[in-house]
Structures are given as C-alpha cells and as structure tokens.
Write a protein that holds these residues in place. Structure first.
Motif, PDB file in Angstrom:
ATOM      1  N   ARG A  58     139.317 104.163 116.196  1.00  0.00           N
ATOM      2  CA  ARG A  58     138.735 102.931 115.648  1.00  0.00           C
ATOM      3  C   ARG A  58     139.239 101.697 116.397  1.00  0.00           C
ATOM      4  NH1 ARG A  58     137.599 106.528 112.177  1.00  0.00           N
ATOM      5  NH2 ARG A  58     136.225 106.206 110.390  1.00  0.00           N
ATOM      6  N   ASN A  69     137.397 101.491 119.535  1.00  0.00           N
ATOM      7  CA  ASN A  69     135.944 101.594 119.417  1.00  0.00           C
ATOM      8  C   ASN A  69     135.420 102.845 120.134  1.00  0.00           C
ATOM      9  OD1 ASN A  69     133.871 100.380 118.038  1.00  0.00           O
ATOM     10  ND2 ASN A  69     133.372  98.898 119.639  1.00  0.00           N
ATOM     11  N   ASP A  70     136.178 103.925 120.033  1.00  0.00           N
ATOM     12  CA  ASP A  70     135.790 105.231 120.584  1.00  0.00           C
ATOM     13  C   ASP A  70     135.922 105.343 122.101  1.00  0.00           C
ATOM     14  OD1 ASP A  70     135.361 106.535 118.206  1.00  0.00           O
ATOM     15  OD2 ASP A  70     133.187 106.230 118.201  1.00  0.00           O
ATOM     16  N   ARG A  71     136.604 104.389 122.763  1.00  0.00           N
ATOM     17  CA  ARG A  71     136.941 104.676 124.174  1.00  0.00           C
ATOM     18  C   ARG A  71     137.827 105.927 124.179  1.00  0.00           C
ATOM     19  NH1 ARG A  71     137.859 101.740 129.261  1.00  0.00           N
ATOM     20  NH2 ARG A  71     139.591 102.716 130.370  1.00  0.00           N
ATOM     21  N   ARG A  97     138.741 109.026 121.633  1.00  0.00           N
ATOM     22  CA  ARG A  97     138.245 109.601 120.380  1.00  0.00           C
ATOM     23  C   ARG A  97     139.226 110.597 119.787  1.00  0.00           C
ATOM     24  NH1 ARG A  97     131.833 110.617 120.838  1.00  0.00           N
ATOM     25  NH2 ARG A  97     131.361 108.635 121.849  1.00  0.00           N
ATOM     26  N   ALA A 139     138.639  97.333 115.675  1.00  0.00           N
ATOM     27  CA  ALA A 139     138.460  97.486 117.121  1.00  0.00           C
ATOM     28  C   ALA A 139     138.912  96.219 117.846  1.00  0.00           C
ATOM     29  CB  ALA A 139     136.994  97.774 117.429  1.00  0.00           C
ATOM     30  N   ALA A 160     131.382  95.262 120.323  1.00  0.00           N
ATOM     31  CA  ALA A 160     131.114  95.099 118.890  1.00  0.00           C
ATOM     32  C   ALA A 160     131.553  96.360 118.140  1.00  0.00           C
ATOM     33  CB  ALA A 160     129.637  94.836 118.669  1.00  0.00           C
ATOM     34  N   SER A 161     132.300  96.159 117.072  1.00  0.00           N
ATOM     35  CA  SER A 161     132.912  97.296 116.384  1.00  0.00           C
ATOM     36  C   SER A 161     131.900  98.212 115.708  1.00  0.00           C
ATOM     37  CB  SER A 161     133.907  96.789 115.334  1.00  0.00           C
ATOM     38  OG  SER A 161     134.494  97.899 114.710  1.00  0.00           O
ATOM     39  N   ARG A 162     132.109  99.515 115.889  1.00  0.00           N
ATOM     40  CA  ARG A 162     131.264 100.511 115.211  1.00  0.00           C
ATOM     41  C   ARG A 162     131.770 100.833 113.819  1.00  0.00           C
ATOM     42  NH1 ARG A 162     130.962 105.191 119.852  1.00  0.00           N
ATOM     43  NH2 ARG A 162     130.026 103.900 121.464  1.00  0.00           N
ATOM     44  N   TYR A 163     132.974 100.368 113.496  1.00  0.00           N
ATOM     45  CA  TYR A 163     133.606 100.771 112.236  1.00  0.00           C
ATOM     46  C   TYR A 163     134.025  99.545 111.438  1.00  0.00           C
ATOM     47  CZ  TYR A 163     134.189 105.198 114.754  1.00  0.00           C
ATOM     48  OH  TYR A 163     133.978 106.346 115.465  1.00  0.00           O
TER      49      TYR A 163
END
Ligand SMILES: O=C(O)CCC(=O)C(=O)O
Ligand SMILES: [Fe+2]
Length: 336
Positions: free
Chosen positions: A269, A272-274, A276, A309, A315-318
């Motif tokens: 998080r 931002n998933d760089r 995982r 993130a 832009a944050s996915r979470y």
C-alpha cells in the motif's frame, strides 16, 4: 522426532488442497543485509538496487547476514522443539493466544489464514512480543532465546531492512524506520506443523493461502524443509484464485541462517503496488510429511503509524489506514 502420537487423528479433520500439479520451483534471489549494519554508501546502493528488482519481480528474497548466527538459530530450534513437545496439559497452562494481545499459544486447528477456506489448519504456534511475555510455563531456555531473537530480528534487522527498502524505493532514509519505533504490533512467531500421514485426498494445506499483513516478514525454516509455495508476484493479495500457479520456494540449502523475507500488504500500500505482497501457503504432498518447524518475525508498522501511498508512486489505489486498523482486520479474518 518422537512426538508423533495422534497424527492419524489430527489429519482427518483438515482440508485437501487442490490436486497436485507439477510446479517450477521458485529459486529466490540471494541478497546481503551486511552493508546496512555499517557499510559504505556504494555497497548499500548496490544492495538496494538488487532489492528493488527482487521485490518487484518476486516479492520474496533470501537474505544473508540479518544478524542471526548459527548458534542462535540452533538454540531457537531447540527451544521451539522443547516448547511444542510439552504435553497437552502443560500447553494448556501457557498464556493462550488472544486477539487483543496477539501473544501466546495457539493450538492446532484454530486458525485459517485464508478466511474463504472452510477448514482450519493443523499447525500450532507460540507468539512472542516485545513486552508482557509469560514464559513461566515454557521450557527453561525458551524465554531467553526468544527475547534474543526479538532483539536481533525485530529491533535490529527490521530497521536495517527498513533503510534498505527506503533507499531501494527512492524514499527518505527514515520513511519506514520512523514507523518502527514502538514495535508494538511486531510479532515473533514459533510455528510447528505436526507430521502428516499419507492422504488419499491429495495435498494437505498446512497454512492456507495468504499474503502477510504488515511491512515485511523474516522467516527461517528448520532444515530448509519443503512445503512453502508462492504465487507469482502479479497475483497480488489472494482473491478467489487459490488454484493453480503455485511454485515451491527454494531456499539456498548450503546456508541455513538465510532468512526468507517477503513483502507484506502494508508495504504494498505504501508503494502503491510497486512492491506487492505475494500470496503464499504451506502444503504437504499426498504421501504425507514429517513435522516441520519455522520461525517468523512479522514486522508491522507501529499501531498509530499512518499508511498511505507515497505521492511518488502516483494516485493511491488504496484508502489510507493505520498499522493497528489494518492488522486488526487481518487477524480477525484469520481467527473468525
Ligand atoms: O512456515 C512457513 O514456511 C510459512 C508460514 C507463513 O507464511 C506465515 O505464518 O505467515
Ligand atoms: Fe506468511
């Protein structure tokens, strides 16, 4: 190796995983944490670059020089064997695991790391924290060894790894380590997977599919025992796809003080998933399996640490969360 009483009784109650499938082993990249215990900038940058590649490609690395030497690890396996060899009546006097503390003894058949699975797991565990541990009913040497492992892994190695991760991700050097100050949510977990007899129903799940919850996990597997499997990193957190794509995790066999380190969901998080959190599980084949021991240090950000993130990852996915809110949600799922 003499504590196999009752194994036939144990296995009947546990789930078969999917039918066995041929799998390509996942050989983990091996990195060295030593430069982060006082190395120069160049050595640190070289490791950091390799760490970024490994975490993007796999989410799992094998890490040398985390600070656990052979003598400490041998003492830890002895302490763990002595603890899990206690008779049931003595185990019942250990502090029982509770969600509020995340500390103490968790008996076989209580957890399911994948909440969608109906059946529970045959493993047992003892969780240690930075304070409040009750060692009175544990074997004599257990507390001293557990406290030393806590110091080496949770206090020292985790902070070194936090600096390595920050450097690897082009973040301020203290970006992660400033959230590892209280260490109030970190957990050192001794795991014992009882021996399993042959199963007519195929593979048996010893630990269900899951991603680890926090920043990162340091894992030691006694004797490099088989059983740990991972998905590809693209899968991210486990959704509805338990079947297929599992690979045996291969730890370098020549050196049993190598730690397996994997990214947790909160680190995913933050980035931002760089990086995982890779799904993994522990299975035993249908031919049965000997007992298996592992020790995991779950490095979780402090309870009050904000996790969102970093803007450099877009832009944050979470939605933003905190160390405590996220861990509570995950522990409730695994123990419901
Ligand atoms: O025992 C192992 O190899 C892995 C255990 C694990 O993934 C966990 O407890 O989170
Ligand atoms: Fe795990």
């Amino acid at each position: 190796m003499t504590h196999r009483r009752g194994w036939l009784v144990v296995v009947a109650a546990y789930a078969a995983a999917e039918p066995e499938e041929a799998c390509t082993p996942a050989v983990l990249p091996v990195l060295d944490l030593a430069p982060f215990a006082g190395g120069d900038d160049d050595a640190q940058r070289t490791v950091a670059r390799a760490l970024d590649a490994a975490c993007r490609d796999h989410g799992f690395v094998a890490l040398r020089n985390v600070g656990v030497d052979r003598a400490l690890l041998a003492a830890a396996w002895n302490a763990s064997e002595a603890l899990f060899a206690l008779p049931e009546a003595a185990k019942a006097r250990l502090e029982p695991w509770a969600a509020a503390t995340n500390r103490g003894y968790s008996p076989p058949g209580r957890e399911r790391l994948n909440a969608r699975r109906k059946t529970r797991e045959p493993k047992e565990a003892f969780n240690v924290k930075g304070a409040g541990n009750q060692y009175d009913e544990a074997p004599a040497q257990f507390g001293a060894v557990a406290d030393e492992l806590w110091r080496v892994l949770v206090v020292e190695a985790a902070n070194r790894y936090a600096v390595a991760a920050a450097l690897a991700l082009d973040l301020p050097r203290d970006f992660f380590s400033k959230t590892l100050q209280q260490l109030d949510l970190c957990t050192l977990r001794f795991l014992h997977y009882p021996a399993l007899p042959p199963s007519e129903e195929g593979e048996v799940l010893r630990a269900g599919e899951h991603t680890d919850f926090g920043f990162a996990t340091f894992l030691f597997i006694k004797g490099g025992a088989a059983g740990l499997q991972m998905k590809s990193v693209e899968g991210g957190e486990v959704r509805a796809d338990e079947a297929g794509g599992w690979r045996d995790v291969v730890v370098p066999a020549d050196d049993d003080v190598v730690a397996v380190v994997n990214t947790g969901a909160l680190l995913a998080r933050w980035t931002n998933d760089r990086w995982r959190a890779t799904a993994h599980r522990v299975v035993a084949g249908s031919a049965g399996a000997p007992e298996r021991y592992a020790i995991a240090a779950f490095i979780d950000p402090d309870a009050d640490a904000a996790v969102a993130a970093h803007p450099s990852f877009g832009a944050s996915r979470y939605p933003p969360t905190t160390g405590l809110a996220f861990l509570r949600m995950k522990l409730d799922e695994a123990n419901a």
